[in-house]
Write a protein that holds these residues in place. Structure first.
Motif, PDB file in Angstrom:
ATOM      1  N   ILE A  13     -13.262  17.838 -10.864  1.00  0.00           N
ATOM      2  CA  ILE A  13     -14.366  17.143 -10.193  1.00  0.00           C
ATOM      3  C   ILE A  13     -15.605  17.140 -11.073  1.00  0.00           C
ATOM      4  O   ILE A  13     -16.295  16.124 -11.220  1.00  0.00           O
ATOM      5  N   THR A  76     -11.349  22.045   0.013  1.00  0.00           N
ATOM      6  CA  THR A  76     -10.923  21.028   0.970  1.00  0.00           C
ATOM      7  C   THR A  76     -12.128  20.253   1.495  1.00  0.00           C
ATOM      8  O   THR A  76     -12.088  19.024   1.607  1.00  0.00           O
ATOM      9  N   ILE A  77     -13.183  20.985   1.812  1.00  0.00           N
ATOM     10  CA  ILE A  77     -14.378  20.318   2.336  1.00  0.00           C
ATOM     11  C   ILE A  77     -14.936  19.330   1.319  1.00  0.00           C
ATOM     12  O   ILE A  77     -15.391  18.240   1.661  1.00  0.00           O
ATOM     13  N   ILE A  78     -14.865  19.695   0.050  1.00  0.00           N
ATOM     14  CA  ILE A  78     -15.439  18.833  -0.985  1.00  0.00           C
ATOM     15  C   ILE A  78     -14.531  17.660  -1.326  1.00  0.00           C
ATOM     16  O   ILE A  78     -14.987  16.516  -1.460  1.00  0.00           O
ATOM     17  N   LEU A  80     -11.203  16.607   0.042  1.00  0.00           N
ATOM     18  CA  LEU A  80     -10.343  15.838   0.942  1.00  0.00           C
ATOM     19  C   LEU A  80     -11.056  14.639   1.564  1.00  0.00           C
ATOM     20  O   LEU A  80     -10.490  13.529   1.578  1.00  0.00           O
ATOM     21  N   PRO A  81     -12.293  14.791   2.093  1.00  0.00           N
ATOM     22  CA  PRO A  81     -12.969  13.598   2.638  1.00  0.00           C
ATOM     23  C   PRO A  81     -13.159  12.509   1.584  1.00  0.00           C
ATOM     24  O   PRO A  81     -13.061  11.318   1.881  1.00  0.00           O
ATOM     25  N   LEU A  82     -13.425  12.948   0.364  1.00  0.00           N
ATOM     26  CA  LEU A  82     -13.601  11.955  -0.696  1.00  0.00           C
ATOM     27  C   LEU A  82     -12.300  11.184  -0.939  1.00  0.00           C
ATOM     28  O   LEU A  82     -12.312   9.952  -1.091  1.00  0.00           O
ATOM     29  N   VAL A  84      -9.843  10.715   1.214  1.00  0.00           N
ATOM     30  CA  VAL A  84      -9.581   9.839   2.367  1.00  0.00           C
ATOM     31  C   VAL A  84     -10.484   8.619   2.321  1.00  0.00           C
ATOM     32  O   VAL A  84     -10.057   7.490   2.597  1.00  0.00           O
ATOM     33  N   HIS A  85     -11.747   8.854   1.946  1.00  0.00           N
ATOM     34  CA  HIS A  85     -12.682   7.740   1.872  1.00  0.00           C
ATOM     35  C   HIS A  85     -12.217   6.698   0.841  1.00  0.00           C
ATOM     36  O   HIS A  85     -12.305   5.491   1.094  1.00  0.00           O
ATOM     37  N   LYS A  88      -9.415   4.704   2.318  1.00  0.00           N
ATOM     38  CA  LYS A  88      -9.906   3.742   3.321  1.00  0.00           C
ATOM     39  C   LYS A  88     -10.664   2.604   2.653  1.00  0.00           C
ATOM     40  O   LYS A  88     -10.592   1.453   3.085  1.00  0.00           O
ATOM     41  N   LYS A  92      -9.874  -1.292   2.900  1.00  0.00           N
ATOM     42  CA  LYS A  92     -10.914  -2.225   3.350  1.00  0.00           C
ATOM     43  C   LYS A  92     -11.048  -3.395   2.376  1.00  0.00           C
ATOM     44  O   LYS A  92     -11.155  -4.553   2.775  1.00  0.00           O
TER      45      LYS A  92
END
Lengths: 99, 458
Positions: A13, A76-78, A80-82, A84-85, A88, A92
């Motif tokens: 990262i 995971t907090i740092i 995983l959302p990235l 998934v985003h 998505k 989109k």
């Protein structure tokens, strides 16, 4: 193994952030050279904290397994959302561009 | 010329050519005039020789009284071959054609039992005809005796009012066993070839297997035979214990400028050579794997370039050195086989991990950049898992060492149970938050309204 994996993700990262911000860093170095001094101080502070972090953690009595679990939570907090985003976002774009 | 005539002429010409071709082929393939040395004899009924000759072409022969014909085969005949004896009588001088009946028998070698072959006779034409100018009497037989003393005798009866006729007589081999022999030979060849082919294949397979096995064996032997040798010199550079030397019992004796080496690895098949010798009363000693003394030998007993016998259980050697004269000097040649050398050379350090390390380590973004500030918390997190090092503080020229928490408290045996409980408690909390975070991420992944990025609050 878990420790090495987490460490590898962190470094990855950091490397990606460095690559993305490389033009901006060059711009700041050339146009705002004094600002780099501020950046250095901030980094020094975190490095200082990092040097004593393991010392402080040792007084908390956590074993290496518990520390790895906590780091895994932070990873995971740092990350995983990235991830998934990004997925998505790709979906989109596909929905927008498809005929 | 009409079309019909042309058509007929063409057919006649073509038919003639075909007939001539067939005759030519037949004559060349089947007809083989027997050896010219055969003797032809015509006898009267009472065996009076009426005519005898080896040449039969256009002979004027009185055949009126001929009742027997004999052909002596001066050369060996082929077994199971069919011969044809032809008596051709030109009847141009006669008023009408005589009538002939013919028969014959193949007689074996003189003095032996006659062996009757297959006999047939043909007289052309049968009966009489005033229009035919020629009569051909043919005898055929199949010989089953190959002796050169054979003769064939045929009887001939005829009615004729003439006395002298031009006649030719000949013997020809019209069929032989060549085809059968060829067929048999071919079959034999095929059979032999099959057998031979199988043998060859089997041999080749066997040889190939042998070659492979030999190659494998040779490769193994080659690898094993490839010795990797290392020659070292034992001299003053190996000095360790100073002002002493080894005596005959392996103990130390004190003397200035003497020295004893450390335990130097040696093998039973090593080659130890004394290059430069030293007199005096110092000794050199061999030791076992657990450094138990085996035997010692005196430096004074050596001569230059002398090879020294090494005990079979020797694993180490120690040498007494005189530093003043820088003597003695030994060479020690240790050899191991290729496999052993290869195994010994492979260690964990042989694994090249530089590529993986370089991937992450080559990103050097400095400490004075915006990206380094953004990633600083990550570097901090990464350091949380480092091993604790005691902190040393300097105060009034005194070093104050702050030990780690593990050293002071957590590594004590009487708190190990509490530490386990403590880790389960916090580890469980972390695991709980990790689970809820994963659930939230997966849940939000299907919510189109939530496409923002959540992260830690720095």
């Amino acid at each position: 193994m878990v420790k090495a994996l987490i460490s590898g993700i962190f470094k990855l990262i950091m490397a990606l952030v460095s690559i993305v911000l490389a033009p901006l860093d060059l711009l700041i170095k050339s146009l705002l050279p004094d600002l780099t001094t501020v950046f250095s101080r901030i980094n020094d502070f975190f490095d200082l904290l990092g040097n004593y972090a393991s010392f402080a953690i040792s007084y908390l009595g956590f074993t290496s397994e518990t520390i790895s679990l906590i780091l895994l939570l932070l990873t995971t907090i740092i990350t995983l959302p990235l991830a998934v985003h990004l997925v998505k976002l790709a979906i989109k774009w596909y929905n927008t561009l498809k005929p | 010329m009409s079309d019909t005539a042309t058509y007929i002429l063409k057919r006649v010409v073509i038919g003639t050519l075909i007939a001539l071709a067939l005759m030519f082929i037949k004559g060349n393939i089947l007809t083989e005039v027997y050896a010219s040395t055969s003797k032809y004899t015509l006898y009267a009924q009472d065996y009076t020789v009426l005519w005898s000759n080896t040449v039969t072409t256009n002979q004027t022969i009185n055949v009126q009284n001929v009742s027997r014909i004999r052909v002596n085969f001066t050369d060996a005949i082929a077994e199971n071959s069919t011969y044809q004896i032809t008596l051709k009588i030109d009847v141009t001088a006669t008023d009408y054609v005589p009538y002939y009946n013919a028969s014959g028998v193949f007689v074996g070698a003189t003095g032996q039992d006659a062996e009757v072959a297959t006999v047939s006779s043909t007289v052309t034409p049968q009966g009489s005809s005033s229009f035919l100018r020629e009569a051909v009497i043919t005898y055929t037989f199949k010989a089953n005796n190959t002796s050169s003393d054979n003769f064939w005798e045929g009887s001939l009866t005829h009615t004729s009012r003439i006395t002298y006729l031009n006649a030719t007589i000949s013997v020809s081999k019209i069929a032989d066993n060549t085809g059968e022999q060829i067929a048999n030979s071919t079959q034999d060849i095929i059979n032999n070839n099959n057998s031979n082919t199988n043998t060859i294949i089997n041999n080749q397979n066997e040889n190939t297997t042998n070659i492979i096995n030999n190659q494998n064996e040779n490769t193994d032997k080659e690898i094993e035979s490839q010795k990797v040798c290392n020659t070292i010199t034992i001299d003053n550079n190996n000095a360790k214990e100073t002002n002493k030397y080894l005596n005959s019992t392996g103990g130390y004796s004190t003397w200035n400028n003497y020295s004893v080496t450390d335990y130097i690895s040696i093998q039973s098949d090593s080659i130890l050579t004394a290059k430069e010798v030293l007199g005096g009363s110092s000794y050199n000693c061999f030791y076992t794997d657990d450094k138990t003394l085996i035997s010692c030998f005196a430096n004074s007993s050596l001569s230059s370039n002398q090879q020294i016998d090494i005990p079979s259980n020797a694993k180490y050697i120690r040498v007494s050195l005189y530093l003043g004269a820088q003597l003695p000097k030994f060479t020690l040649k240790n050899c191991v086989n290729g496999n052993q050398a290869l195994n010994d050379s492979l260690t964990d350090d042989s694994i090249d991990s530089s590529g993986a390390n370089d991937f992450f380590g080559d990103f050097n973004f400095g400490d004075d950049t915006l990206s380094s500030v953004i990633t600083a918390p990550l570097r901090f997190f990464n350091k949380l898992s480092d091993t604790c090092q005691p902190i040393t503080l300097t105060y009034l020229n005194q070093n104050i060492v702050l030990p780690c928490g593990d050293t002071i408290f957590w590594n004590r045996q009487d708190v190990s149970t509490f530490r386990t409980f403590w880790n389960i408690l916090f580890g469980g909390i972390a695991l709980y938050y990790l689970g809820t975070k994963l659930y939230k991420v997966v849940h939000d992944a299907f919510d189109p309204q939530k496409d923002n990025i959540e992260g830690v609050d720095i």
